[in-house]
Write a protein that holds these residues in place. Structure first.
Motif, PDB file in Angstrom:
ATOM      1  N   GLU A  12      -1.244   7.647   0.578  1.00 28.21           N
ATOM      2  CA  GLU A  12      -1.438   9.098   0.520  1.00 28.21           C
ATOM      3  C   GLU A  12      -0.270   9.756  -0.182  1.00 28.21           C
ATOM      4  O   GLU A  12       0.698   9.094  -0.575  1.00 28.21           O
ATOM      5  N   PHE A  13      -0.362  11.076  -0.360  1.00 29.09           N
ATOM      6  CA  PHE A  13       0.731  11.845  -0.941  1.00 29.09           C
ATOM      7  C   PHE A  13       2.001  11.630  -0.123  1.00 29.09           C
ATOM      8  O   PHE A  13       2.006  11.770   1.101  1.00 29.09           O
ATOM      9  N   LEU A  14       3.070  11.242  -0.803  1.00 33.49           N
ATOM     10  CA  LEU A  14       4.374  10.928  -0.207  1.00 33.49           C
ATOM     11  C   LEU A  14       4.370   9.625   0.592  1.00 33.49           C
ATOM     12  O   LEU A  14       5.298   9.356   1.343  1.00 33.49           O
ATOM     13  N   GLY A  15       3.349   8.802   0.418  1.00 35.61           N
ATOM     14  CA  GLY A  15       3.409   7.440   0.926  1.00 35.61           C
ATOM     15  C   GLY A  15       3.049   7.276   2.382  1.00 35.61           C
ATOM     16  O   GLY A  15       2.508   8.186   3.020  1.00 35.61           O
ATOM     17  N   PRO A  16       3.314   6.074   2.946  1.00 36.11           N
ATOM     18  CA  PRO A  16       2.979   5.793   4.349  1.00 36.11           C
ATOM     19  C   PRO A  16       3.564   6.839   5.284  1.00 36.11           C
ATOM     20  O   PRO A  16       4.737   7.197   5.178  1.00 36.11           O
ATOM     21  N   ARG A  17       2.723   7.342   6.186  1.00 38.84           N
ATOM     22  CA  ARG A  17       3.085   8.394   7.146  1.00 38.84           C
ATOM     23  C   ARG A  17       3.420   9.719   6.466  1.00 38.84           C
ATOM     24  O   ARG A  17       3.895  10.647   7.107  1.00 38.84           O
ATOM     25  N   GLY A  18       3.247   9.816   5.172  1.00 36.63           N
ATOM     26  CA  GLY A  18       3.662  11.018   4.451  1.00 36.63           C
ATOM     27  C   GLY A  18       5.147  11.256   4.566  1.00 36.63           C
ATOM     28  O   GLY A  18       5.617  12.394   4.514  1.00 36.63           O
ATOM     29  N   VAL A  50       5.390   4.101  -4.749  1.00 27.32           N
ATOM     30  CA  VAL A  50       6.041   2.791  -4.683  1.00 27.32           C
ATOM     31  C   VAL A  50       5.034   1.781  -4.164  1.00 27.32           C
ATOM     32  O   VAL A  50       4.319   2.050  -3.187  1.00 27.32           O
ATOM     33  N   THR A  51       4.965   0.635  -4.807  1.00 29.84           N
ATOM     34  CA  THR A  51       4.106  -0.447  -4.347  1.00 29.84           C
ATOM     35  C   THR A  51       4.876  -1.749  -4.439  1.00 29.84           C
ATOM     36  O   THR A  51       5.187  -2.225  -5.532  1.00 29.84           O
ATOM     37  N   ASP A  85       0.818  -1.212   0.000  1.00 31.35           N
ATOM     38  CA  ASP A  85       0.000   0.000   0.000  1.00 31.35           C
ATOM     39  C   ASP A  85       0.857   1.269   0.000  1.00 31.35           C
ATOM     40  O   ASP A  85       1.934   1.314   0.598  1.00 31.35           O
ATOM     41  N   TRP A  86       0.335   2.258  -0.660  1.00 26.99           N
ATOM     42  CA  TRP A  86       0.910   3.625  -0.685  1.00 26.99           C
ATOM     43  C   TRP A  86      -0.281   4.559  -0.554  1.00 26.99           C
ATOM     44  O   TRP A  86      -0.867   4.992  -1.530  1.00 26.99           O
ATOM     45  N   PRO A 142      -0.130   8.707  -7.844  1.00 30.53           N
ATOM     46  CA  PRO A 142      -0.909   7.490  -7.619  1.00 30.53           C
ATOM     47  C   PRO A 142      -0.918   7.131  -6.131  1.00 30.53           C
ATOM     48  O   PRO A 142       0.045   7.392  -5.410  1.00 30.53           O
ATOM     49  N   VAL A 143      -2.027   6.544  -5.682  1.00 28.11           N
ATOM     50  CA  VAL A 143      -2.083   5.911  -4.373  1.00 28.11           C
ATOM     51  C   VAL A 143      -2.501   4.460  -4.592  1.00 28.11           C
ATOM     52  O   VAL A 143      -3.154   4.131  -5.595  1.00 28.11           O
ATOM     53  N   VAL A 144      -2.116   3.597  -3.647  1.00 28.15           N
ATOM     54  CA  VAL A 144      -2.316   2.159  -3.829  1.00 28.15           C
ATOM     55  C   VAL A 144      -2.933   1.582  -2.568  1.00 28.15           C
ATOM     56  O   VAL A 144      -2.486   1.880  -1.452  1.00 28.15           O
TER      57      VAL A 144
END
Length: 449
Positions: free
Chosen positions: A53-59, A430-431, A50-51, A93-95
């Motif tokens: 939100e913007f800038l990924g996990p925890r931002g 990234v996923t 999972d990704w 993208p979000v995943v």
């Protein structure tokens, strides 16, 4: 094939092979970041794909420590799939699970849509039409009406299209609710929403009037404000006007320091910390600046610092201690830096260092605790996307599809230079072992699975 430092590497060798000595350190760092770092709702585990939100996990601008991607790629090398995208948009993208989500605008920006793609194949599963707009108005030509990145939480996708509307979309495509937050989003929608607990936090730092056209927006009561929506219903829980601010486009960060959780939002002329449950202003720092885009960034674990860029016209980077109350401008700015500060890309904190890539392509490495310069180098090109830490390396992609792969450290070291066709203003995602790069025409998946 050799790196710039002369080390031999295969043309598609995985990044992990260039970084074995730091592998354990990166794993430890990923665990430490849970303390005193941004939090996002429903965080995936380090092994997750999972990704959210913007800038990924925890931002936090970093991939899980288990992610492995190729060191090198181009249009013919290490591309697993590429999918043409209809319409325009610069959302990242979000995943979640096996779905990739991203927004686009179509029909002369009157149809605002959410695309759902299969994570493994890149096939467009469905196009969800979320909001219809009668007259979208004009915005900055570099921006789009689908620039804010969605956030995924509790099985729903939350989208924000600036003054056009904000909505919750279930994974089956049903729009659970939609609401309007009237304001003049000026250059266009840009700040992404964030989820914290039962709330969706949205910053609406607009202009005082129409600028690119004469379109009057009904219902505008304050030019800049921050609002918390109930994620279940879309109804406002609290709304706080920004006093004496100016227009900006920064995504807020969620900071949990153990004793309290904060929503930290950088706007025109000041950054403000809010209590997420009530909207009460906890502390603020004043500065001179507007059109702030970079997201606030948490400092190293235990430092008590965050970093804020102050925007146009004379950008500075402020390191701020977060334990204060009220106006802490004179007491809690630990240090500041005024050279090669980004106007759009968000800084990246790795270990005891802070990495900056400004819009003109100048990369800098600062000591995260005192701001001293370790190195500075011109990368070339113009940058809007934010750098990421993936597989122990820094990825910085410019606006023409060129990604610089840098080795984090006290000396500048570039490992690879990877080129794709197309314009690239969106920050990649990234996923698992795959890197998702959005261009102006397609979504490209880089990997070796």
């Amino acid at each position: 094939m050799q790196t710039e430092n002369g080390n031999r590497k295969g043309p598609g060798e995985l990044m992990t092979k260039t970084n074995r000595r730091r592998g354990a350190a990166v794993m430890v760092l990923a665990g430490l970041l849970a303390i005193g770092s941004p939090l996002s709702a429903d965080l995936p585990s380090a092994a997750s794909t999972d990704w959210p939100e913007f800038l990924g996990p925890r931002g936090s601008s970093r991939a899980p420590a288990t992610s492995r991607i190729p060191l090198r790629w181009n249009d013919r090398l290490n591309v697993l799939w590429r999918t043409s995208l209809p319409g325009r948009g610069w959302s990242s993208p979000v995943v979640a699970g096996n779905s990739i989500w991203l927004t686009v605008s179509n029909d002369r920006n009157r149809s605002l849509q959410l695309l759902q793609l299969d994570r493994l194949t890149g096939k467009v599963v469905k196009t969800h039409r979320v909001i219809q707009v009668g007259d979208p108005g004009k915005i900055h030509p570099k921006n789009t009406h689908a620039t804010p990145t969605p956030v995924v939480a509790d099985g729903s996708v939350y989208v924000h299209f600036g003054t056009h509307g904000t909505a919750r979309v279930n994974t089956d495509g049903q729009v659970a609710w939609s609401t309007n937050l009237p304001y003049y989003h000026h250059h266009g929608p840009a700040a992404s929403p964030v989820a914290v607990g039962e709330l969706l936090i949205v910053t609406c730092d607009g202009f005082t009037r129409p600028f690119y056209d004469r379109l009057r927006r009904p219902g505008v009561t304050s030019p800049q404000f921050v609002v918390a929506l109930d994620r279940r219903t879309g109804q406002p829980r609290w709304r706080k006007p920004r006093a004496n601010g100016r227009h900006s486009y920064s995504t807020p960060m969620i900071l949990d320091t153990g004793d309290r959780r904060q929503v930290i939002s950088a706007g025109g002329d000041r950054v403000i910390s809010y209590d997420p449950t009530s909207g009460r202003e906890l502390w603020w720092v004043r500065y001179t600046g507007y059109s702030v885009v970079p997201r606030p960034v948490a400092g190293p674990p235990g430092s008590g610092l965050i970093y804020v860029c102050t925007g146009y016209d004379n950008p500075r980077l402020l390191a701020i201690r977060t334990g204060g109350s009220g106006d802490v401008t004179a007491t809690h700015v630990a240090w500041q830096h005024a050279k090669a500060i980004p106007l759009n890309p968000t800084p990246l904190q790795v270990g005891d260092a802070l990495y900056l890539v400004n819009d003109a392509g100048i990369a800098s490495c600062l000591d995260a605790r005192n701001g001293s310069l370790r190195w500075r180098r011109r990368l070339g090109g113009h940058f809007s996307a934010s750098p990421l830490l993936v597989d122990g390396h820094i990825l910085a992609i410019n606006e023409t599809g060129t990604t610089h792969v840098l080795d984090p450290g006290r000396r500048y070291r570039r490992l690879a230079l990877n080129r794709l066709k197309g314009r690239t203003l969106a920050t990649p995602a990234v996923t698992g072992n795959r890197l998702l790069i959005r261009t102006d025409r397609e979504l490209v998946c880089v990997g070796r699975e």
